[in-house]
Write a protein that holds these residues in place. Structure first.
Motif, mmCIF file in Angstrom:
data_model
loop_
_atom_site.group_PDB
_atom_site.id
_atom_site.type_symbol
_atom_site.label_atom_id
_atom_site.label_comp_id
_atom_site.label_asym_id
_atom_site.label_seq_id
_atom_site.Cartn_x
_atom_site.Cartn_y
_atom_site.Cartn_z
ATOM 1 N N SER A 90 -88.148 24.725 24.242
ATOM 2 C CA SER A 90 -86.843 24.174 23.850
ATOM 3 C C SER A 90 -87.030 22.865 23.096
ATOM 4 O O SER A 90 -88.098 22.248 23.140
ATOM 5 C CB SER A 90 -85.985 23.935 25.096
ATOM 6 O OG SER A 90 -86.527 22.880 25.870
ATOM 7 N N GLU A 91 -85.977 22.445 22.446
ATOM 8 C CA GLU A 91 -85.979 21.154 21.744
ATOM 9 C C GLU A 91 -86.307 20.013 22.710
ATOM 10 O O GLU A 91 -87.008 19.063 22.358
ATOM 11 C CB GLU A 91 -84.590 20.923 21.126
ATOM 12 C CG GLU A 91 -84.385 19.556 20.514
ATOM 13 C CD GLU A 91 -83.047 18.919 20.873
ATOM 14 O OE1 GLU A 91 -82.851 17.745 20.514
ATOM 15 O OE2 GLU A 91 -82.212 19.583 21.494
ATOM 16 N N ILE A 92 -85.805 20.101 23.951
ATOM 17 C CA ILE A 92 -86.029 19.057 24.963
ATOM 18 C C ILE A 92 -87.533 18.927 25.252
ATOM 19 O O ILE A 92 -88.089 17.816 25.275
ATOM 20 C CB ILE A 92 -85.269 19.401 26.265
ATOM 21 C CG1 ILE A 92 -83.761 19.544 26.010
ATOM 22 C CG2 ILE A 92 -85.557 18.367 27.358
ATOM 23 C CD1 ILE A 92 -83.051 18.288 25.604
ATOM 24 N N GLU A 93 -88.187 20.057 25.464
ATOM 25 C CA GLU A 93 -89.635 20.065 25.736
ATOM 26 C C GLU A 93 -90.401 19.476 24.551
ATOM 27 O O GLU A 93 -91.293 18.638 24.713
ATOM 28 C CB GLU A 93 -90.088 21.510 25.992
ATOM 29 C CG GLU A 93 -91.582 21.699 26.125
ATOM 30 C CD GLU A 93 -92.124 21.354 27.508
ATOM 31 O OE1 GLU A 93 -93.346 21.494 27.693
ATOM 32 O OE2 GLU A 93 -91.355 20.960 28.394
ATOM 33 N N PHE A 94 -90.029 19.903 23.347
ATOM 34 C CA PHE A 94 -90.736 19.461 22.142
ATOM 35 C C PHE A 94 -90.585 17.951 21.937
ATOM 36 O O PHE A 94 -91.565 17.226 21.742
ATOM 37 C CB PHE A 94 -90.198 20.234 20.928
ATOM 38 C CG PHE A 94 -90.850 19.875 19.623
ATOM 39 C CD1 PHE A 94 -92.230 19.864 19.485
ATOM 40 C CD2 PHE A 94 -90.062 19.539 18.523
ATOM 41 C CE1 PHE A 94 -92.835 19.526 18.266
ATOM 42 C CE2 PHE A 94 -90.655 19.206 17.303
ATOM 43 C CZ PHE A 94 -92.040 19.197 17.185
ATOM 44 N N ALA A 95 -89.341 17.458 22.023
ATOM 45 C CA ALA A 95 -89.090 16.035 21.758
ATOM 46 C C ALA A 95 -89.767 15.139 22.788
ATOM 47 O O ALA A 95 -90.250 14.051 22.449
ATOM 48 C CB ALA A 95 -87.585 15.776 21.739
ATOM 49 N N VAL A 144 -85.526 10.930 18.651
ATOM 50 C CA VAL A 144 -86.950 10.603 18.819
ATOM 51 C C VAL A 144 -87.614 10.461 17.444
ATOM 52 O O VAL A 144 -88.477 9.606 17.232
ATOM 53 C CB VAL A 144 -87.662 11.673 19.671
ATOM 54 C CG1 VAL A 144 -89.177 11.474 19.675
ATOM 55 C CG2 VAL A 144 -87.134 11.644 21.113
ATOM 56 N N ALA A 145 -87.177 11.284 16.488
ATOM 57 C CA ALA A 145 -87.758 11.255 15.139
ATOM 58 C C ALA A 145 -87.342 10.028 14.341
ATOM 59 O O ALA A 145 -88.137 9.500 13.554
ATOM 60 C CB ALA A 145 -87.362 12.528 14.383
ATOM 61 N N THR A 146 -86.101 9.567 14.531
ATOM 62 C CA THR A 146 -85.548 8.582 13.597
ATOM 63 C C THR A 146 -85.068 7.289 14.241
ATOM 64 O O THR A 146 -84.658 6.367 13.538
ATOM 65 C CB THR A 146 -84.360 9.203 12.821
ATOM 66 O OG1 THR A 146 -83.330 9.566 13.757
ATOM 67 C CG2 THR A 146 -84.790 10.429 12.038
ATOM 68 N N GLU A 147 -85.066 7.207 15.570
ATOM 69 C CA GLU A 147 -84.582 6.010 16.254
ATOM 70 C C GLU A 147 -85.601 5.594 17.313
ATOM 71 O O GLU A 147 -86.575 6.284 17.556
ATOM 72 C CB GLU A 147 -83.220 6.283 16.924
ATOM 73 C CG GLU A 147 -82.132 6.704 15.941
ATOM 74 C CD GLU A 147 -80.844 7.119 16.624
ATOM 75 O OE1 GLU A 147 -80.630 6.740 17.790
ATOM 76 O OE2 GLU A 147 -80.056 7.835 15.984
ATOM 77 N N LYS A 148 -85.338 4.481 17.968
ATOM 78 C CA LYS A 148 -86.244 4.014 19.027
ATOM 79 C C LYS A 148 -85.396 3.503 20.181
ATOM 80 O O LYS A 148 -84.687 2.509 20.042
ATOM 81 C CB LYS A 148 -87.145 2.890 18.481
ATOM 82 C CG LYS A 148 -88.096 2.304 19.506
ATOM 83 C CD LYS A 148 -89.194 3.292 19.885
ATOM 84 C CE LYS A 148 -90.132 2.654 20.906
ATOM 85 N NZ LYS A 148 -90.676 3.607 21.858
ATOM 86 N N HIS A 149 -85.430 4.211 21.307
ATOM 87 C CA HIS A 149 -84.679 3.791 22.487
ATOM 88 C C HIS A 149 -85.630 3.564 23.660
ATOM 89 O O HIS A 149 -86.670 4.212 23.763
ATOM 90 C CB HIS A 149 -83.644 4.860 22.879
ATOM 91 C CG HIS A 149 -82.551 5.029 21.872
ATOM 92 N ND1 HIS A 149 -81.641 4.041 21.582
ATOM 93 C CD2 HIS A 149 -82.228 6.075 21.060
ATOM 94 C CE1 HIS A 149 -80.799 4.473 20.660
ATOM 95 N NE2 HIS A 149 -81.140 5.692 20.310
ATOM 96 N N ASP A 150 -85.228 2.668 24.554
ATOM 97 C CA ASP A 150 -86.010 2.424 25.780
ATOM 98 C C ASP A 150 -85.610 3.399 26.879
ATOM 99 O O ASP A 150 -86.391 3.680 27.787
ATOM 100 C CB ASP A 150 -85.785 0.993 26.278
ATOM 101 C CG ASP A 150 -86.174 -0.045 25.235
ATOM 102 O OD1 ASP A 150 -87.187 0.179 24.537
ATOM 103 O OD2 ASP A 150 -85.469 -1.067 25.106
ATOM 104 N N TYR A 151 -84.370 3.876 26.799
ATOM 105 C CA TYR A 151 -83.848 4.833 27.789
ATOM 106 C C TYR A 151 -83.156 5.970 27.055
ATOM 107 O O TYR A 151 -82.550 5.760 26.003
ATOM 108 C CB TYR A 151 -82.806 4.169 28.707
ATOM 109 C CG TYR A 151 -83.363 3.224 29.732
ATOM 110 C CD1 TYR A 151 -83.568 3.626 31.050
ATOM 111 C CD2 TYR A 151 -83.662 1.905 29.392
ATOM 112 C CE1 TYR A 151 -84.067 2.748 32.003
ATOM 113 C CE2 TYR A 151 -84.159 1.015 30.335
ATOM 114 C CZ TYR A 151 -84.365 1.448 31.639
ATOM 115 O OH TYR A 151 -84.856 0.580 32.578
#
Length: 445
Positions: A90-95, A144-151
Motif C-alpha cells: 500500500s501507499e502507507i507501507e511505501f511512504a 513525504v516526497a515534498t514536505e517535512k514533518h516531525d509528526y
C-alpha cells in the motif's frame, strides 16, 4: 528498480511522485479515468501513466507494485500479479520507508476520522510540525516526497493495512471494531478483525496501543495475540490503571505517573461515541508529551468535521443533520442514539452485508418515518416497515427527492437525519458527494 502504481487518485499519484523522487523507474496505470488534477500532477512530475485499462506488458514487469486501497484483490490485474509472485504493497507501507517522523495512526470501524481530526488539531495547538494523511487529507506519500514533518497523524483503513508489512506506528489506536466491509473479506468477520490488527503487529515496547476496552470484538482478539507495546485502554464502563475512563461527569486520563481530568460538559462534541473519541485523542496527546491545559482547551474548542453529525440548517423548526459518513450500521446506531427529538431518517446506498436488526430498538423509540435513498431498499423495508408503518416509508433516487420527502414527513421540532448505513456508490461518487448534495437540497427547500 521498476515500480508500478495501480490507481491514479490521491493515494496512487502521491505514491508515484514519491517513487519518482526516490529515483525509481515508475509507471502509473488506472483501469478507469484519471481526474484532470491528478493527470496534471503526473505530467508535472514527468511520470508516464495510462488510463482506461491496463497494458499487461507495462504492469507485469514491475519489481514491486503499490496498489490503491479502492482496488479489490479480485481485480484481474491484481490476481495476475499475485500469480506471478509480485510483491504488492500500500501507499502507507511505501511512504513509511522514507519517513522518520513520529506516527500516530488510527483505525477502526467508526470514529476514526473524528479521532484523527481531534489528534491533528491537538498537535497543531501544541505548536508541533504535523502532517495529516492516510484515508483523510493529502496523500501521506506526497507529503513525504515534498514536505517535512516531525509528526504525522494518519487515518488508516483496513484496505490500506492489507498492504502493510513492515509499517510501524509510534502510537496505534483502534477506536472499535464492528462488522463492516465484509464484502471485501469473504463475509468473514475474523478476516476483517485481523486486517485491523495489522496496525499493531510491529509495535515495540516503547510504542503505545490505545484501544476501547468496552469493545468486545477488540478485547476478544487482543486476548488471542501477543503485543509488546504499552497498553492504554479507554472505557466508559470501568476504571483502568493506565488509560482513560469515566468517573461521574468527567474523564480521567492516566499515563505513566501523570493524571488529568476533563469534564464532559467542556467537550466540544456531544454524544456517547464522542466521549470515546475524545478519550482516545487525549491519551494519544498525553503519550506525545502534550501539556494537560492544551489537551483540555483543544477538546473544548474542536469544531465538528463535515459529513459527521454536521448540523446543516433549521427549516420551519426542523433541524437537518448531515451524517453521510455513517457508511455502516454501527455509525448509524451512534447517530440515532444521540438524537433527542423525533427523527425522519434518510437511509440507503450500497449494502455491504449489513445486519439491520441491531437498530430495531432505536427505530422503535426514535424514528417516526424512513426515507430510503438508494437503488435497492428491499432490506430496509424488510427490517423496518413493520415498525414505522408502510405509509411512513418511501423510496427515492436522489438527494433532492429524499430531502423533499423528508420535509413532508417532518413536523416542527423534528430532526431529519441523513445517516445512511451504507456506502454511497449506487447514486453518488463518494460519501462527501452524497453529503454535499444533501446539504444543497436542504438549502433549496
Amino acid at each position: 528498480m521498476r515500480m508500478v502504481v495501480l490507481g491514479g487518485a490521491e493515494s496512487g499519484v502521491g505514491a508515484a511522485v514519491l517513487a519518482k523522487v526516490q529515483g525509481f523507474d515508475v509507471f502509473l496505470s488506472d483501469n478507469g479515468k484519471i481526474k484532470e488534477e491528478y493527470a496534471d500532477t503526473l505530467r508535472k512530475w514527468d511520470i508516464p501513466f495510462e488510463e482506461g485499462g491496463h497494458t499487461k506488458d507495462l504492469v507485469l514487469n514491475a519489481d514491486e507494485v503499490v496498489k490503491s486501497p479502492g482496488i479489490p484483490e479480485t481485480a484481474p490485474m491484481v490476481m495476475e500479479l499475485r500469480a506471478k509472485g509480485t510483491h504488492i504493497i500500500s501507499e502507507i507501507e511505501f511512504a513509511s520507508r522514507y519517513d522518520n517522523a513520529k506516527k500516530i495512526c488510527i483505525t477502526g470501524s467508526n470514529g476514526k476520522t473524528t479521532t484523527t481530526s481531534i489528534i491533528f488539531y491537538l498537535l497543531q495547538q501544541a505548536g508541533l510540525n504535523v502532517g495529516l494523511g492516510g484515508n483523510i487529507g493529502k496523500s501521506y506519500a506526497m507529503q513525504v516526497a515534498t514536505e517535512k514533518h516531525d509528526y504525522y497523524v494518519l487515518e488508516i483503513s483496513s484496505f490500506q493495512l492489507d498492504g502493510c508489512y513492515d509499517f510501524r506506528p509510534d502510537i496505534a489506536i483502534i477506536t472499535n471494531i464492528t462488522p463492516d466491509h465484509l464484502d471485501r473479506y469473504e463475509y468473514n468477520l475474523e478476516n476483517y478483525v485481523k486486517s485491523k490488527f495489522r496496525l499493531i503487529r510491529n509495535l515495540r515496547p516503547e510504542d503505545c496501543f490505545i484501544f476501547d476496552s468496552d469493545d468486545a470484538i477488540t478485547i476478544d482478539h487482543l486476548s488471542k495475540i501477543v503485543t509488546k507495546a504499552k497498553l492504554l485502554p479507554f472505557s466508559q464502563e470501568k476504571k483502568v490503571g493506565q488509560g482513560a475512563y469515566l468517573e461521574g461527569e468527567k474523564i480521567i486520563v492516566k499515563y505513566e505517573r501523570s493524571e488529568s481530568e476533563i469534564y464532559l460538559r467542556e467537550l466540544a462534541l456531544g454524544g456517547k461515541h464522542n466521549i470515546y473519541n475524545s478519550m482516545a485523542a487525549a491519551l494519544a496527546a498525553k503519550a506525545s508529551g502534550i501539556d494537560d491545559a492544551v489537551i483540555r482547551n483543544s477538546l473544548m474548542t474542536f469544531a465538528p468535521i463535515e459529513h459527521r453529525l454536521e448540523k446543516v440548517l433549521s427549516v420551519k423548526d426542523v433541524l437537518y443533520i448531515n451524517d453521510s459518513k455513517a457508511t455502516n450500521v454501527d455509525a448509524a446506531w451512534y447517530a440515532l442514539e444521540c438524537q433527542t427529538r423525533p427523527v425522519v431518517w434518510i437511509v440507503g446506498g450500497t449494502d455491504k452485508g449489513n445486519d439491520y436488526s441491531v437498530l430495531t430498538d432505536l427505530v422503535k423509540t426514535k424514528v417516526k418515518a424512513i426515507v430510503c435513498m438508494g437503488k435497492d431498499n428491499r432490506k430496509f423495508h424488510e427490517a423496518f416497515e413493520s415498525i414505522v408503518g408502510k405509509e411512513n416509508m418511501t423510496d427515492t433516487l436522489s438527494a433532492e427527492d429524499a430531502v423533499k420527502a423528508s420535509a413532508r414527513y417532518a413536523s416542527a421540532g423534528d430532526v431529519v437525519l441523513l445517516s445512511p448505513c451504507c456506502a454511497s456508490f449506487d447514486l453518488f461518487t463518494c460519501y462527501e458527494d452524497r453529503g454535499r448534495q444533501f446539504k444543497e437540497a436542504v438549502r433549496h427547500l
